[in-house]
Design a protein around this motif. Structure first.
Motif, PDB file in Angstrom:
ATOM      1  N   PHE A 266      11.600  -1.895  52.978  1.00  0.00           N
ATOM      2  CA  PHE A 266      11.883  -3.062  52.136  1.00  0.00           C
ATOM      3  C   PHE A 266      13.162  -3.740  52.608  1.00  0.00           C
ATOM      4  O   PHE A 266      14.143  -3.063  52.926  1.00  0.00           O
ATOM      5  CB  PHE A 266      12.012  -2.582  50.692  1.00  0.00           C
ATOM      6  N   GLU A 280      15.869  -7.469  42.417  1.00  0.00           N
ATOM      7  CA  GLU A 280      14.776  -7.444  43.385  1.00  0.00           C
ATOM      8  C   GLU A 280      14.284  -6.008  43.615  1.00  0.00           C
ATOM      9  O   GLU A 280      13.077  -5.751  43.691  1.00  0.00           O
ATOM     10  CB  GLU A 280      15.282  -8.084  44.690  1.00  0.00           C
ATOM     11  N   MET A 281      15.223  -5.059  43.669  1.00  0.00           N
ATOM     12  CA  MET A 281      14.827  -3.662  43.926  1.00  0.00           C
ATOM     13  C   MET A 281      14.118  -3.047  42.723  1.00  0.00           C
ATOM     14  O   MET A 281      13.173  -2.269  42.865  1.00  0.00           O
ATOM     15  CB  MET A 281      16.055  -2.821  44.322  1.00  0.00           C
ATOM     16  N   TRP A 283      12.309  -4.731  40.662  1.00  0.00           N
ATOM     17  CA  TRP A 283      11.002  -5.391  40.633  1.00  0.00           C
ATOM     18  C   TRP A 283      10.042  -4.778  41.655  1.00  0.00           C
ATOM     19  O   TRP A 283       8.873  -4.577  41.361  1.00  0.00           O
ATOM     20  CB  TRP A 283      11.213  -6.886  40.906  1.00  0.00           C
ATOM     21  N   GLN A 284      10.586  -4.498  42.858  1.00  0.00           N
ATOM     22  CA  GLN A 284       9.738  -3.978  43.921  1.00  0.00           C
ATOM     23  C   GLN A 284       9.593  -2.462  43.872  1.00  0.00           C
ATOM     24  O   GLN A 284       8.824  -1.882  44.652  1.00  0.00           O
ATOM     25  CB  GLN A 284      10.311  -4.380  45.297  1.00  0.00           C
ATOM     26  N   ALA A 286      11.831  -0.207  44.838  1.00  0.00           N
ATOM     27  CA  ALA A 286      12.405   0.401  46.047  1.00  0.00           C
ATOM     28  C   ALA A 286      13.686   1.140  45.694  1.00  0.00           C
ATOM     29  O   ALA A 286      14.465   0.696  44.863  1.00  0.00           O
ATOM     30  CB  ALA A 286      12.693  -0.684  47.078  1.00  0.00           C
ATOM     31  N   ALA A 289      16.993  -0.226  50.568  1.00  0.00           N
ATOM     32  CA  ALA A 289      16.486  -1.398  51.275  1.00  0.00           C
ATOM     33  C   ALA A 289      17.358  -1.711  52.464  1.00  0.00           C
ATOM     34  O   ALA A 289      18.565  -1.430  52.448  1.00  0.00           O
ATOM     35  CB  ALA A 289      16.445  -2.600  50.335  1.00  0.00           C
TER      36      ALA A 289
END
Lengths: 314, 388
Positions: A266, A280-281, A283-284, A286, A289
């Motif tokens: 990611f 963002e992390m 949400w994904q 992960a 990253a």
């Protein structure tokens, strides 16, 4: 280098003290946001810089010169001024509006025309389409951009803005704020902006001045306003529920990343703030990253645990 | 084609106008045939004139106009039919007057009757309604005014109307008519010019000094409530005194009666609309515009001439329009104190119970007032259009 120096400035209307013994200084090329509730004296303080409001006591220096020493119109022509609801002249075209101060300064026609085209281009308004339009033919966002372009027309070193984005809807406002920052960086203009919106202050300000009841409660960096509020009112104004996220939104990912690692599926661009990276992390899904530069090549890495640690109270 | 002749829902204004026209034609005389100027005269209805070709054509065109006003959607067609009817109306009254005038008679008077005037008004309203629906640009409206004035001028100069009473009165007074026309317009426009020179700065001053505003506006409202005749009278005394005691004043033509009191009274009446509209116009300018202008370093005078006045101009010109139309009407009363103007004919006519002479004063007054209104409305609309 100090661009604007406000020394023990007071404004009284009769018995009412609207601005009470305020001192602060503004670095050249920085953005200072004066924030406060309505009636806090924030607009009055700003309007004393270009003498739209007469100073009762104290002194203000712009570029080392006392504002009282220059003729008032000369002073104002050197300082850009943009206000809420844009204040465009409804009977003049966009080009004529932008040309206002250059014309007062006696620039020649060719130089004015060149500057108008340059500014329209800078604000993503095609000169061929917009130069001859009247303000009422533009959308709210376009009017606001023309208002800022007009304030910057004569290449002022200082730009005063009184709730310039107050009349815009949230989507356009965010875009206008980013545009302002980009242009401010390009010209190195010193900006003083008045707002009641704390998020706007954190988004734009290198320095935030919090005012209440005519008094300057605190004037420091956004980080210090969050971590070391000088006054219960400042704390209340910044809000306590999401201060971790607010603080993280002030730091770029670039400055906190670990050395690059291989094998991370990611990626995140390094231009993100810590807050956006965290979001963002989450949400994904992960845990770690890779961080990439604008050319998409990896320059570092960041882990969820590190991000959470960075958001902790120091 | 379907578009042009499309039938519209019965037009309400059309219904009122057609009913008024029909009633007037049926009940009121079209023309009075008088043996002399003050005789009561023999009334003739339009229907009694149907042996004349002009009257027949007029009747047919009036029926067509009524149909157009009631049912026709297309405004250009309504305008065309109405204009034809207007021309026929004027021609018919001219021909009727000529037909009833005994040969070589200078004493006989042919006076238009009630149905002529009402038909003139009805057809005029149908035409102006059609003109409004066509949505002419401001300057095209002035063009239409010029075109209709030219039509009128042709009718007047062709000799078509020479047998009409009003033209007979004109013929015996043509030199005086033009003198009075000149002094009428001089008084109206002169008082307007003076009122603008005084009223505009006064209005600006009232806007800047709110404390002054209430006092000035109330004072001027008070003047406005004085009946015009009384104001003319009130001015006679002080001006008479000044004239007898200040030699220079008398040399300048200032006397208790005549042009001086008329002009002063007209200026006093004109001040309120101009001052009030200047204040309202300036108040209507968005304060943020003025704030931005000051913040960018415009001087106070640059803000006034470059921002405030241009933005307030439509409202100020509206005040000037009110004043001009009002002054053109009021000047008629100035005739009573020796001010001259078309009022001379009106008051002479009333004195001699000669309504034709009254008309000679009244008709041009109405014409000038109407024309000024149309022209200044066009000016206002074109300023609004360009600044919007």
């Amino acid at each position: 280098m100090t661009m604007i120096e406000i020394r023990n400035v007071t404004k009284r209307y009769g018995a009412a003290t609207v601005v009470d013994n305020v001192s602060m200084s503004v670095e050249k090329g920085s953005v200072t946001v004066i924030v406060g509730t309505s009636g806090s004296g924030k607009s009055t303080l700003m309007r004393m810089i270009n003498r739209l409001v007469p100073i009762t006591e104290g002194e203000i220096f712009v570029a080392g010169q006392n504002v009282m020493d220059a003729p008032v119109t000369e002073l104002r022509r050197k300082i850009g001024y943009a206000i809420q609801g844009h204040g465009l002249f409804p009977h003049r075209t966009v080009a004529q509006n932008i040309a206002t101060v250059p014309q007062l300064l006696g620039w020649d026609g060719a130089r004015i025309a060149k500057r108008v085209d340059e500014l329209l281009g800078l604000f993503n308004l095609d000169p061929a389409t917009f130069a001859e339009k009247y303000p009422h033919q533009l959308s709210g966002g376009q009017q606001q951009r023309v208002g800022v372009a007009r304030a910057l027309a004569a290449e002022p070193e200082v730009l005063l803005m009184d709730e310039p984005f107050g009349a815009l809807d949230p989507v356009i406002r965010g875009k206008a704020q980013d545009d302002l920052l980009a242009i401010q960086k390009q010209f190195g203009t010193t900006v003083i902006l008045v707002t009641h919106d704390m998020d706007e202050a954190f988004h734009l300000g290198n320095q935030i001045a919090v005012m209440s009841g005519g008094k300057l409660l605190q004037c420091s960096t956004p980080e210090k306003i969050l971590t070391e509020p000088a006054d219960p009112f400042v704390q209340q104004l910044t809000g306590t529920s999401d201060r971790a996220l607010k603080l993280m939104s002030l730091s770029p990912l670039k400055e906190s990343m670990a050395p690059a690692k291989s094998g991370l599926g990611f990626t995140l661009p390094q231009s993100l703030s810590l807050r956006d990276a965290l979001a963002e992390m989450i949400w994904q899904g992960a845990d770690e990253a890779a961080v990439t530069d604008s050319a998409k090549s990896p320059v570092g890495s960041i882990s969820m645990a590190k991000l959470l640690e960075l958001g902790r109270k120091a | 084609m379907e578009e042009t002749l499309a039938v519209r829902k019965l037009d309400r204004l059309g219904v009122v106008l057609v009913i008024s026209g029909v009633l007037a034609t049926a009940l009121l005389p079209f023309i009075y045939v008088k043996a002399n100027r003050i005789a009561s005269g023999k009334p003739m209805l339009l229907t009694q004139l149907l042996d004349q070709p002009a009257a027949i054509i007029l009747t047919l065109l009036l029926v067509a106009t009524a149909f157009a006003a009631l049912f026709l959607q297309n405004a250009v067609l309504r305008l065309a039919i109405g204009t034809l009817a207007l021309a026929a109306l004027i021609a018919a009254i001219g021909f009727a007057a000529t037909a009833f005038t005994p040969p070589n008679s200078n004493a006989a008077r042919m006076t238009p009757g009630g149905s002529f005037w009402i038909l003139l008004g009805v057809v005029g309203l149908i035409i102006s309604d059609a003109l409004v629906k066509i949505r002419l640009t401001p300057w095209m409206r002035v063009g239409a005014l010029i075109a209709y004035s030219a039509l009128l001028a042709v009718c007047l100069t062709s000799g078509l109307l020479d047998s009409l009473s009003i033209m007979k009165e004109f013929a015996t007074r043509s030199a005086q008519f033009w003198t009075e026309a000149k002094s009428h317009l001089l008084l109206a426009f002169g008082s307007l010019a003076i009122a603008i020179v005084i009223g505009l700065p006064l209005g600006i001053f009232c806007f800047w000094v709110p404390k002054l505003r209430a006092a000035v506006l109330q004072g001027l409202s008070l003047v406005q409530t004085i009946p015009s005749l009384a104001l003319f009278g009130i001015l006679m005394l002080p001006l008479g005194y000044v004239a007898t005691h200040v030699p220079l004043a008398a040399e300048l033509g200032i006397r208790g009666i005549g042009t001086a009191p008329a002009l002063i009274a007209l200026v006093l009446y004109s001040l309120l609309p101009i001052v009030a509209n200047t204040v309202v116009g300036l108040e209507g300018v968005d304060p943020s515009v003025r704030d931005a202008a000051a913040g960018m370093g415009l001087t106070r005078r640059q803000i006034l001439t470059g921002i405030d006045l241009p933005l307030a101009l439509p409202v100020i010109v509206t005040g000037i329009r009110i004043v001009l139309v009002q002054a053109i009407g009021l000047v008629t009363i100035a005739a009573l104190i020796g001010g001259g103007g078309f009022g001379i004919f009106i008051f002479q006519g009333i004195g001699q119970t000669a309504m034709d002479l009254v008309m000679l004063g009244a008709v041009p007054t109405v014409f000038f007032a109407f024309s000024s209104a149309v022209i200044l409305d066009a000016v206002i609309d074109s300023i609004r259009g360009s600044a919007a």
